[in-house]
Design an enzyme around this catalytic site. Sequence first.
Site, PDB file in Angstrom:
ATOM      1  N   PHE A 160      22.654 -35.898  22.489  1.00  0.00           N
ATOM      2  CA  PHE A 160      22.072 -36.963  21.657  1.00  0.00           C
ATOM      3  C   PHE A 160      23.080 -37.618  20.718  1.00  0.00           C
ATOM      4  O   PHE A 160      22.932 -38.779  20.343  1.00  0.00           O
ATOM      5  CB  PHE A 160      20.891 -36.395  20.826  1.00  0.00           C
ATOM      6  N   CYS A 292      30.581 -32.734  17.552  1.00  0.00           N
ATOM      7  CA  CYS A 292      31.080 -31.475  18.105  1.00  0.00           C
ATOM      8  C   CYS A 292      32.441 -31.126  17.535  1.00  0.00           C
ATOM      9  O   CYS A 292      32.880 -29.998  17.624  1.00  0.00           O
ATOM     10  CB  CYS A 292      31.148 -31.551  19.627  1.00  0.00           C
TER      11      CYS A 292
HETATM   12  P1  NAD Z   1      21.486 -30.116  24.441  1.00  0.00           P
HETATM   13  O1  NAD Z   1      22.273 -29.074  25.139  1.00  0.00           O
HETATM   14  O2  NAD Z   1      20.194 -29.753  23.836  1.00  0.00           O
HETATM   15  O3  NAD Z   1      21.170 -31.336  25.438  1.00  0.00           O
HETATM   16  C1  NAD Z   1      22.189 -31.929  26.217  1.00  0.00           C
HETATM   17  C2  NAD Z   1      21.562 -32.491  27.487  1.00  0.00           C
HETATM   18  O4  NAD Z   1      21.003 -31.424  28.252  1.00  0.00           O
HETATM   19  C3  NAD Z   1      20.436 -33.471  27.198  1.00  0.00           C
HETATM   20  O5  NAD Z   1      20.567 -34.570  28.073  1.00  0.00           O
HETATM   21  C4  NAD Z   1      19.171 -32.659  27.471  1.00  0.00           C
HETATM   22  O6  NAD Z   1      18.116 -33.440  28.000  1.00  0.00           O
HETATM   23  C5  NAD Z   1      19.611 -31.620  28.483  1.00  0.00           C
HETATM   24  N1  NAD Z   1      18.953 -30.309  28.328  1.00  0.00           N
HETATM   25  C6  NAD Z   1      18.529 -29.739  27.169  1.00  0.00           C
HETATM   26  N2  NAD Z   1      18.017 -28.512  27.409  1.00  0.00           N
HETATM   27  C7  NAD Z   1      18.140 -28.298  28.730  1.00  0.00           C
HETATM   28  C8  NAD Z   1      17.795 -27.208  29.592  1.00  0.00           C
HETATM   29  N3  NAD Z   1      17.226 -26.106  29.123  1.00  0.00           N
HETATM   30  N4  NAD Z   1      18.059 -27.327  30.905  1.00  0.00           N
HETATM   31  C9  NAD Z   1      18.642 -28.439  31.408  1.00  0.00           C
HETATM   32  N5  NAD Z   1      18.975 -29.508  30.637  1.00  0.00           N
HETATM   33  C10 NAD Z   1      18.737 -29.439  29.315  1.00  0.00           C
HETATM   34  O7  NAD Z   1      22.473 -30.782  23.350  1.00  0.00           O
HETATM   35  P2  NAD Z   1      22.119 -31.863  22.240  1.00  0.00           P
HETATM   36  O8  NAD Z   1      21.317 -31.201  21.175  1.00  0.00           O
HETATM   37  O9  NAD Z   1      21.587 -33.088  22.868  1.00  0.00           O
HETATM   38  O10 NAD Z   1      23.562 -32.217  21.694  1.00  0.00           O
HETATM   39  C11 NAD Z   1      24.219 -31.502  20.671  1.00  0.00           C
HETATM   40  C12 NAD Z   1      25.106 -30.432  21.250  1.00  0.00           C
HETATM   41  O11 NAD Z   1      26.100 -31.035  22.092  1.00  0.00           O
HETATM   42  C13 NAD Z   1      25.883 -29.674  20.180  1.00  0.00           C
HETATM   43  O12 NAD Z   1      25.937 -28.326  20.549  1.00  0.00           O
HETATM   44  C14 NAD Z   1      27.263 -30.306  20.232  1.00  0.00           C
HETATM   45  O13 NAD Z   1      28.299 -29.475  19.762  1.00  0.00           O
HETATM   46  C15 NAD Z   1      27.397 -30.563  21.700  1.00  0.00           C
HETATM   47  N6  NAD Z   1      28.397 -31.584  21.980  1.00  0.00           N
HETATM   48  C16 NAD Z   1      29.574 -31.195  22.532  1.00  0.00           C
HETATM   49  C17 NAD Z   1      30.560 -32.117  22.767  1.00  0.00           C
HETATM   50  C18 NAD Z   1      31.885 -31.693  23.334  1.00  0.00           C
HETATM   51  O14 NAD Z   1      32.681 -32.570  23.656  1.00  0.00           O
HETATM   52  N7  NAD Z   1      32.169 -30.414  23.488  1.00  0.00           N
HETATM   53  C19 NAD Z   1      30.358 -33.469  22.455  1.00  0.00           C
HETATM   54  C20 NAD Z   1      29.134 -33.851  21.913  1.00  0.00           C
HETATM   55  C21 NAD Z   1      28.143 -32.893  21.676  1.00  0.00           C
END
Ligand code: NAD
Length: 492
Positions: A160, A292
Amino acid sequence: MSTTLDSPTDTQVPVLRNYVGGAWTAPSGDADDVVNPATGETVARVPLSSAKEVEAAVAAARAALPEWRRTPATTRARFVARYLRGIEDRLDEVAAAIAKDVGKTLAEGRGEVIRSMEGLEAAGAIPMLLRGQLAENVASGVDAEMIRQPVGVCGVISPFNFPLFSTIAQQSAALVCGNTIVWKPSEQTPLTQQVLFDIIDGIGIPAGVWNLVNGGREVVEAMLESPGIDAISFVGSAKVAQLVHSRGTANGKRVQALGGAKNYMVVMPDAVIDQTANQIAQSGFGTSGQRCMAGSVIVTVGGVWSELKDDLVARGAEITLGDPMQDGVDIGPVVSLAAAERIQAGIQRALDDGATLVLDGRDPGVEGNGFFVGPTILENVDAESDLAREELFGPVLAVVEVGSLDEAIELVNGSPYGNGTSLFTESGAAARHFRAEVEVGMVGINIGVAAPVALFPFTGWKKSMFGDIPIQAEASVDFFTRKKSVTTRYFS
Ligand code: NAD
């Protein structure tokens, strides 16, 4: 709230669409409310697409693949350049969509667009990186060569917090390398993609090359199971990244899955205090700590916390919270009510574990129904506590005091994450030691957010990245191409 699109809760709000095979499509079935985090109001409904809708997008991407992979790389790069110009022309509109989606300020939204444009500009160099290798006479009259070919249909899944930036380097590289794409944005922040695909619709890219499927977990699971998807590029939390990586690779796909983080900022006694406090405040509190690469633990060495504390607390206290669309606001809300509640609970747990508040943002006093948490700083934090070790993803800084640089490095290296870390010092020797010994993929020296520019790979370690090939720069070309080796001899 999840209901069906056939029985909307409010007929006034727009229903978002998918973009498949070069046209907007209107899915039926379940849908979620899209809530503006600054006001708590429902601003749209996002379809929770089904496996059937994923398969339609995969079929469109597969149908477009043969012609797209035969299109010259420079022509493919020209489509990406047109997309870049389209984004530049509508910069304020894209920035406003990001701000409304995530709750970022307009300045932060613009910042995200500009960083994303750098990624698109860097993609212009990819045709050169697609050159293969040739060695003459590896045996008598025999030549050997290696050529790069696209992997195929690529599934891209976004988090997100950066609706555009988090997957722009991957998508532009995938396209220039000759792949076609099925993109699933976060169901929490799907407004930005409606503007982006309006731009894509206008650049004349062949139908089926770039597809959008809105939805949640069901879409991700369908992508992981689809035999028509060859590679997955995922960005999100560590838990989901690990799951996506293990299930995707078990199904024979190439997977890169970037995960969450806990980033430590180490401050040495010789650090320049005011500049350090400024960097730490921007890193920890910018975008309400929802990056992140945001620093979240301050590790102070040899008593320097007593020098840093007043300056940092004053900077945190000066930050103006409010409607991110208004001038003069420094930070907006966190993304959802659930996120605000999780952050509040994390602060309370830290207090129960013995930490003490030096800046309390739990009740920031912003009027209305938005999801606000103010800048918060806790000292006396136990290095083994949840606050020091687990990602909270809010505007909360934890202070841990240690006696030496080696103790600080040991602490950093004990983390299960390895995304970013920073050292604040004027000593070249300390910086060199830190750079050499720290087990983290991205390091900043006197830089609070150590995210590399688009010309360098984005290299998280440990639970911050699952898979061997990172994103950005040449790494993207390695991920989005397969190598083929050809050995040639002619008899006549
Ligand atoms: P999230 O893992 O909840 O969701 C990411 C994606 O996965 C979304 O599109 C969501 O619909 C999907 N998703 C969620 N739960 C799922 C499941 N159980 N099974 C399959 N798909 C699923 O992450 P978020 O809350 O949207 O984003 C924030 C997180 O992303 C933080 O942990 C942040 O550190 C990380 N992030 C990492 C980077 C990086 O480059 N390492 C960059 C940006 C964000």
